[in-house]
Design a protein around this motif. Structure first.
Motif, mmCIF file in Angstrom:
data_model
loop_
_atom_site.group_PDB
_atom_site.id
_atom_site.type_symbol
_atom_site.label_atom_id
_atom_site.label_comp_id
_atom_site.label_asym_id
_atom_site.label_seq_id
_atom_site.Cartn_x
_atom_site.Cartn_y
_atom_site.Cartn_z
ATOM 1 N N ASP A 1 77.872 90.321 -72.144
ATOM 2 C CA ASP A 1 79.145 90.625 -71.488
ATOM 3 C C ASP A 1 79.217 89.808 -70.198
ATOM 4 O OD1 ASP A 1 81.590 91.692 -70.948
ATOM 5 O OD2 ASP A 1 80.964 93.787 -71.112
ATOM 6 N N VAL A 2 80.416 89.729 -69.637
ATOM 7 C CA VAL A 2 80.638 88.957 -68.413
ATOM 8 C C VAL A 2 81.404 89.823 -67.419
ATOM 9 C CG1 VAL A 2 81.687 86.901 -67.406
ATOM 10 C CG2 VAL A 2 80.653 86.779 -69.678
ATOM 11 N N ALA A 3 80.940 89.819 -66.184
ATOM 12 C CA ALA A 3 81.638 90.511 -65.103
ATOM 13 C C ALA A 3 82.154 89.470 -64.116
ATOM 14 C CB ALA A 3 80.700 91.491 -64.404
ATOM 15 N N PRO A 4 83.435 89.083 -64.207
ATOM 16 C CA PRO A 4 83.982 88.110 -63.246
ATOM 17 C C PRO A 4 83.896 88.652 -61.824
ATOM 18 C CG PRO A 4 85.459 88.413 -65.123
ATOM 19 C CD PRO A 4 84.432 89.488 -65.211
ATOM 20 N N GLN A 5 83.467 87.805 -60.883
ATOM 21 C CA GLN A 5 83.318 88.217 -59.500
ATOM 22 C C GLN A 5 84.573 87.850 -58.703
ATOM 23 O OE1 GLN A 5 79.963 89.839 -58.655
ATOM 24 N NE2 GLN A 5 80.557 89.982 -60.807
ATOM 25 N N GLY B 1 85.289 79.507 -60.336
ATOM 26 C CA GLY B 1 85.123 80.873 -60.821
ATOM 27 C C GLY B 1 83.675 81.314 -60.720
ATOM 28 N N GLN B 2 83.445 82.465 -60.088
ATOM 29 C CA GLN B 2 82.113 83.043 -59.970
ATOM 30 C C GLN B 2 81.965 84.143 -61.017
ATOM 31 O OE1 GLN B 2 79.836 81.880 -57.917
ATOM 32 N NE2 GLN B 2 81.120 80.532 -56.651
ATOM 33 N N PHE B 3 80.903 84.040 -61.825
ATOM 34 C CA PHE B 3 80.710 84.995 -62.911
ATOM 35 C C PHE B 3 79.315 85.610 -62.834
ATOM 36 C CE2 PHE B 3 83.709 81.802 -64.403
ATOM 37 C CZ PHE B 3 84.748 82.583 -64.864
ATOM 38 N N LEU B 4 79.233 86.846 -63.288
ATOM 39 C CA LEU B 4 77.954 87.534 -63.423
ATOM 40 C C LEU B 4 77.764 87.812 -64.910
ATOM 41 C CD1 LEU B 4 75.710 88.631 -61.507
ATOM 42 C CD2 LEU B 4 76.741 90.885 -61.806
ATOM 43 N N ASN B 5 76.931 87.027 -65.549
ATOM 44 C CA ASN B 5 76.701 87.151 -66.987
ATOM 45 C C ASN B 5 75.592 88.165 -67.260
ATOM 46 O OD1 ASN B 5 78.606 85.134 -67.491
ATOM 47 N ND2 ASN B 5 77.075 83.517 -67.344
ATOM 48 N N ILE B 6 75.882 89.113 -68.136
ATOM 49 C CA ILE B 6 74.879 90.097 -68.550
ATOM 50 C C ILE B 6 74.181 89.531 -69.783
ATOM 51 C CG2 ILE B 6 74.481 92.476 -69.263
ATOM 52 C CD1 ILE B 6 77.151 93.155 -67.902
ATOM 53 N N VAL B 7 72.919 89.209 -69.656
ATOM 54 C CA VAL B 7 72.191 88.516 -70.707
ATOM 55 C C VAL B 7 71.003 89.358 -71.156
ATOM 56 C CG1 VAL B 7 72.881 86.279 -69.785
ATOM 57 C CG2 VAL B 7 70.685 87.266 -69.111
ATOM 58 N N ALA B 8 70.480 89.008 -72.323
ATOM 59 C CA ALA B 8 69.279 89.636 -72.884
ATOM 60 C C ALA B 8 68.667 88.678 -73.881
ATOM 61 C CB ALA B 8 69.609 90.971 -73.546
ATOM 62 N N ARG B 9 67.464 88.944 -74.268
ATOM 63 C CA ARG B 9 66.824 88.111 -75.280
ATOM 64 C C ARG B 9 67.594 88.186 -76.589
ATOM 65 N NH1 ARG B 9 60.398 89.618 -74.442
ATOM 66 N NH2 ARG B 9 60.166 88.614 -72.381
ATOM 67 N N SER B 10 67.653 87.058 -77.282
ATOM 68 C CA SER B 10 68.380 87.014 -78.553
ATOM 69 C C SER B 10 67.779 87.982 -79.566
ATOM 70 C CB SER B 10 68.378 85.592 -79.108
ATOM 71 O OG SER B 10 68.970 84.686 -78.195
ATOM 72 N N SER B 11 66.467 88.159 -79.529
ATOM 73 C CA SER B 11 65.805 89.061 -80.482
ATOM 74 C C SER B 11 66.209 90.517 -80.253
ATOM 75 C CB SER B 11 64.286 88.921 -80.360
ATOM 76 O OG SER B 11 63.850 89.225 -79.040
ATOM 77 N N LEU B 12 66.543 90.885 -79.014
ATOM 78 C CA LEU B 12 66.961 92.256 -78.729
ATOM 79 C C LEU B 12 68.220 92.606 -79.514
ATOM 80 C CD1 LEU B 12 66.601 94.835 -76.951
ATOM 81 C CD2 LEU B 12 68.129 93.751 -75.301
ATOM 82 N N LYS B 13 69.178 91.696 -79.506
ATOM 83 C CA LYS B 13 70.425 91.935 -80.223
ATOM 84 C C LYS B 13 70.248 91.796 -81.724
ATOM 85 C CE LYS B 13 75.226 90.343 -80.482
ATOM 86 N NZ LYS B 13 76.237 89.373 -79.974
ATOM 87 N N LYS B 14 69.490 90.790 -82.165
ATOM 88 C CA LYS B 14 69.322 90.549 -83.598
ATOM 89 C C LYS B 14 68.613 91.715 -84.280
ATOM 90 C CE LYS B 14 69.308 85.483 -83.441
ATOM 91 N NZ LYS B 14 68.506 84.254 -83.658
ATOM 92 N N ASN B 15 67.518 92.188 -83.709
ATOM 93 C CA ASN B 15 66.787 93.291 -84.324
ATOM 94 C C ASN B 15 67.620 94.561 -84.372
ATOM 95 O OD1 ASN B 15 64.612 91.609 -84.625
ATOM 96 N ND2 ASN B 15 63.396 92.493 -82.976
ATOM 97 N N LEU B 16 68.442 94.763 -83.354
ATOM 98 C CA LEU B 16 69.320 95.928 -83.356
ATOM 99 C C LEU B 16 70.342 95.818 -84.479
ATOM 100 C CD1 LEU B 16 69.971 98.537 -81.801
ATOM 101 C CD2 LEU B 16 71.543 97.218 -80.396
ATOM 102 N N GLU B 17 70.928 94.653 -84.643
ATOM 103 C CA GLU B 17 71.905 94.454 -85.717
ATOM 104 C C GLU B 17 71.244 94.521 -87.090
ATOM 105 O OE1 GLU B 17 75.127 91.610 -83.340
ATOM 106 O OE2 GLU B 17 73.510 90.702 -84.523
ATOM 107 N N TYR B 18 70.029 93.976 -87.217
ATOM 108 C CA TYR B 18 69.306 94.048 -88.492
ATOM 109 C C TYR B 18 69.052 95.497 -88.905
ATOM 110 C CZ TYR B 18 68.311 89.019 -88.236
ATOM 111 O OH TYR B 18 68.431 87.661 -88.194
ATOM 112 N N SER B 19 68.736 96.338 -87.945
ATOM 113 C CA SER B 19 68.452 97.744 -88.241
ATOM 114 C C SER B 19 69.675 98.441 -88.828
ATOM 115 C CB SER B 19 67.989 98.466 -86.974
ATOM 116 O OG SER B 19 66.828 97.871 -86.437
#
Length: 493
Positions: free
Chosen positions: A127-131, A153-171
């Motif tokens: 997700d992205v939180a525009p500042q 434009g100043q942005f605050l990007n909410i990031v995580a490891r790709s495996s965190l999202k992939k394993n959740l979706e795989y489940s």
């Protein structure tokens, strides 16, 4: 009675996977209709799925329990994503226009898309939180309509490891459960459900003290300014207590019953035995020894929280203070312990979300443990009930219109008989084709027609169609003669 209108949500926590179904009331509150949970220690570690098969089995079990309580099927669920690798990263995108002009929505969309497409190594943007937007030399939160030449434009990007999202979706894919919309960032949903608008505007830090992780979210001017996840939680305290030679289950019970973040032993001049705590098996421990272990680990966790607030640069701008939530926030004197470390006075604990919650069989408990789950339910908008698709109704062909009125439609046999009579008449009239044409026609024209015209009765123009001798009856006889002229007897047979 089956429930046909509800919202379903699932939270994958470090200690348990919880599912809930409910609906929103007209007053803005939530009514819980079903609740279920499964242990998650064998499939989730610090908020991240590491065993997809076991996570899918737990998800399937939760859905089955919810459907049994609802007496209906669930089509999709809202899911929150969190975990140790979740954090925020700042990014800036600049544009220089050819000449000073009005900033349009199209230009802002292009800048946002460029930020989204920013490549990250082994990370994904959730997700992205525009500042703010810097236009020339001025800062703007709403840049559309402002005139300028240079925009950043100043942005605050909410990031995580790709495996965190992939394993959740795989489940969920393996469990054959559809995720509604996209994955929700759990800390963002929690903040909207726990913090007031005034707190987010004035400046506030939300600390979700979980079982394996502690999430820190900082808000100022209603905008997310900082987010990080510490790999420390209530389980660390429980694990430390097990060194007193006991199982984690017993250690957890002792922590909840006797735990104190700022325990002070009573000093009496009288020679009295120190306070004791007793296990179910009859063993006893000094209360001071137990709480020395608890307070030492708690102090470490709170010190790390304060350190993150300082790293954010907003520690002196949090005019609304600190808000604790989560299961770990139930520890006695936690607020006092944090005040001692941070020297901040405004510290409180949120045991539940802001909207009113009507529980289902006293579940889930209002102790802060399920605030994230309730926040996901509150964020959901679409009906998650499986809607039955009605089969298409067969199209009934229109009934055939009887153009002959009351007269019976000529059957094949009637047409055959009339055709035969017509051919016999032609044979009797003349022998050959040419002769019959000449003689028969002249004879009938001269005599037959004359006689019939002279002596016969004139046709009645008032005869109604469909009656005997009517128009439709004449059509039927003409059709029979026409068939007799074209087909011979052998063809008709």
């Amino acid at each position: 009675m089956a429930t046909t209108d509800f919202i379903a949500a699932i939270e994958l926590g470090s200690s348990k996977i919880s599912g809930i179904a409910g609906k929103k009331e007209n007053d803005g509150g939530i009514r819980v209709l079903a609740y279920a949970c499964e242990e998650a220690a064998s499939s989730i570690y610090k908020g991240a799925v590491y065993n997809v098969d076991k996570a899918a089995q737990a998800l399937t079990s939760i859905i089955n329990k919810l459907e049994e309580q609802l007496n209906n099927s669930i089509a999709k669920v809202y899911v929150g994503i969190s975990g140790q690798s979740l954090r925020t990263v700042r990014n800036a995108v600049s544009r220089t226009l050819d000449e000073e002009s009005i900033i349009s929505q199209e230009l802002i969309d292009e800048i946002c898309d460029e930020n989204r497409n920013n490549p990250l190594v082994d990370m994904c943007i959730l997700d992205v939180a525009p500042q703010e937007y810097k236009i020339d030399n001025a800062q703007h939160i709403e840049p559309i309509g402002v005139t300028g030449k240079d925009i950043t434009g100043q942005f605050l990007n909410i990031v995580a490891r790709s495996s965190l999202k992939k394993n959740l979706e795989y489940s969920f894919e393996q469990a054959k459960i559809e995720i509604a919309d996209d994955l929700l960032v759990a800390p963002l949903a929690l903040a909207k459900a726990v913090l007031t608008e005034n707190e987010m505007r004035a400046g506030c830090a939300l600390v979700d003290f979980g079982s394996a992780t502690t999430t820190i979210s900082i808000y100022k001017n209603n905008i997310l300014r900082y987010l990080c996840v510490l790999p420390l939680g209530g389980n660390n305290i429980t694990h430390d207590i097990t060194f007193l030679q006991m199982e984690e289950e017993d250690a957890e019970k002792l922590k909840l019953k006797y735990g104190d973040a700022l325990y002070e032993a009573e000093t009496n001049d009288d020679e009295e035995a120190p306070a004791q705590c007793t296990l179910e098996d009859g063993r006893t421990f000094e209360l001071e020894l137990l709480n020395n272990i608890i307070s030492a680990r708690t102090e470490e966790i709170l010190a790390n929280v304060w350190n993150q607030l300082q790293l954010s640069g907003y520690e002196d701008k949090l005019y609304a203070g600190i808000v604790f939530t989560g299961g770990g926030s139930n520890l006695k004197n936690l607020e006092r312990a944090f005040r001692r470390i941070s020297k901040m006075e405004k510290v409180k604990t949120a045991k539940s979300i802001l909207p009113t919650v009507h529980l289902f069989n006293n579940e889930p408990r209002k102790d802060g443990t399920h605030n994230t789950l309730l926040a996901l339910l509150l964020t959901g908008k679409e009906n998650c009930c499986l809607q039955e698709v009605k089969p298409a109704q067969p199209v009934t062909p229109p009934q055939q219109l009887n153009v002959f009125g009351n007269d019976e439609m000529p059957t094949q046999q009637a047409r055959t008989e009339e055709g035969t009579n017509a051919q016999g008449t032609d044979k009797n009239t003349g022998k050959g084709t040419d002769k019959s044409t000449e003689k028969g026609t002249n004879k009938s024209t001269g005599k037959g027609t004359g006689k019939s015209t002279g002596k016969g009765k004139a046709p009645n123009p008032n005869t109604k169609p469909g009656g005997k001798g009517g128009v439709f009856s004449g059509i039927g006889r003409a059709f029979a003669r026409f068939a007799g002229d074209i087909f011979d007897d052998d063809d008709i047979k």
